[in-house]
Scaffold this motif. Structure first.
Motif, mmCIF file in Angstrom:
data_model
loop_
_atom_site.group_PDB
_atom_site.id
_atom_site.type_symbol
_atom_site.label_atom_id
_atom_site.label_comp_id
_atom_site.label_asym_id
_atom_site.label_seq_id
_atom_site.Cartn_x
_atom_site.Cartn_y
_atom_site.Cartn_z
ATOM 1 N N UNK A 2 0.840 -1.205 0.000
ATOM 2 C CA UNK A 2 0.000 0.000 0.000
ATOM 3 C C UNK A 2 0.875 1.254 0.000
ATOM 4 N N UNK A 3 1.953 1.232 0.807
ATOM 5 C CA UNK A 3 2.891 2.363 0.819
ATOM 6 C C UNK A 3 3.534 2.512 -0.556
ATOM 7 N N UNK A 4 3.906 1.388 -1.172
ATOM 8 C CA UNK A 4 4.518 1.404 -2.497
ATOM 9 C C UNK A 4 3.560 1.994 -3.526
ATOM 10 N N UNK A 5 2.322 1.547 -3.511
ATOM 11 C CA UNK A 5 1.331 2.041 -4.471
ATOM 12 C C UNK A 5 1.079 3.531 -4.284
ATOM 13 N N UNK A 6 0.997 3.951 -3.023
ATOM 14 C CA UNK A 6 0.797 5.367 -2.720
ATOM 15 C C UNK A 6 1.971 6.196 -3.246
ATOM 16 N N UNK A 7 3.196 5.690 -3.056
ATOM 17 C CA UNK A 7 4.401 6.398 -3.510
ATOM 18 C C UNK A 7 4.462 6.468 -5.029
#
Length: 283
Positions: A2-7
């Motif tokens: 989720x952090x990766x997708x947000x970034x």
């Protein structure tokens, strides 16, 4: 993930904002140039350990990955952000098909149904008039197919190359070729090649901040994606990765994109559903 997708969603958002003042080929130049410097520094700090031996496949991955990124960034600048991201997220669907034909991996009935659902979703997103597809539609399909070819190549390259070499070959290609294209554009330019040509415009003011944040958010996305795949099952991670479309939809609206109509939103949901099914089936 989720952090990766947000970034990664913010990585694309900064690219979209930069595209208001410079051509997409220049945005690609800066995006890859920053990553190239970071990866090259890491190789200097930590020497390579690899077998090697597949230079042509390495070159193919670099070229096809660069071409896919080039048309993806062009679409970011010319169509709603969520639509461009949805096109790029068809890569797992194309990857499953390529793995079936070229790597002889088996695909069950559920996976084939998912592929059909995914392509149906893309049709709703494109809304073609008859059999005519727009330039951005064709580029969208190629961004997914190109990424799939790149991912399939990486699976073989990872067996003999250090990951940093694979990434460095890709981002170096994605830095050198845009620089060359911008040099050519000084003496020649054709509208049909506007996706790969454009004059260099020196960034100014806040654009330098956008360039830094684009590179930084892209690096964060890459790091956390790698951590995610190393932590749990690939199917779970792949399914969570589709959250990037929702992040992109929200960010796109904030940046001024119109709300998708019913068919467009339905198509996006079908692509997400298809990708999640394929990801779970390929575990």
């Amino acid at each position: 993930m989720l952090i990766s997708s947000f970034s990664f969603a913010f990585d694309g958002a900064f690219a979209k904002m930069l595209s208001e003042g410079m051509d997409s080929v220049e945005v690609v130049f800066f995006r890859n140039g920053i990553t190239m410097c970071i990866v090259a520094l890491s190789i200097v700090k930590l020497p390579l350990k690899q077998v090697g031996g597949k230079p042509w496949l390495l070159l193919f991955r670099a070229l096809i990955g660069f071409a896919s990124m080039l048309v993806f960034f062009y679409n970011i600048a010319h169509i709603p952000f969520a639509d461009a991201m949805t096109f790029s997220r068809t890569a797992p669907i194309f990857t499953a098909i390529l793995a079936f034909f070229f790597l002889k991996e088996k695909m069950g009935l559920k996976a084939w149904i998912a592929v059909f659902i995914g392509f149906l979703g893309i049709v709703f997103v494109m809304k073609p008039t008859g059999f005519m597809l727009s330039k951005t539609d064709l580029f969208g399909l190629f961004s997914g197919l190109g990424a799939a070819l790149a991912y399939t190549s990486v699976r073989e390259l990872n067996k003999v190359y250090d990951t940093r070499v694979i990434v460095l070959a890709f981002v170096s290609t994605g830095t050198i070729f845009p620089a060359l294209f911008m040099l050519i554009s000084e003496v020649y330019h054709a509208p049909m090649f506007d996706f790969m040509m454009g004059q260099f415009v020196m960034p100014k003011g806040i654009e330098w901040l956008y360039i830094f944040l684009m590179g930084f958010s892209g690096a964060i996305g890459q790091v956390y994606m790698t951590k995610a795949f190393a932590t749990t099952r690939a199917g779970v991670v792949g399914a969570a990765g589709y959250s990037i479309i929702f992040f992109s939809l929200i960010i796109g609206i904030i940046l001024g994109d119109p709300l998708p109509d019913f068919l467009g939103l339905f198509g996006i949901l079908l692509v997400i559903l298809s990708g999640i099914i394929v990801a779970k089936e390929k575990e």
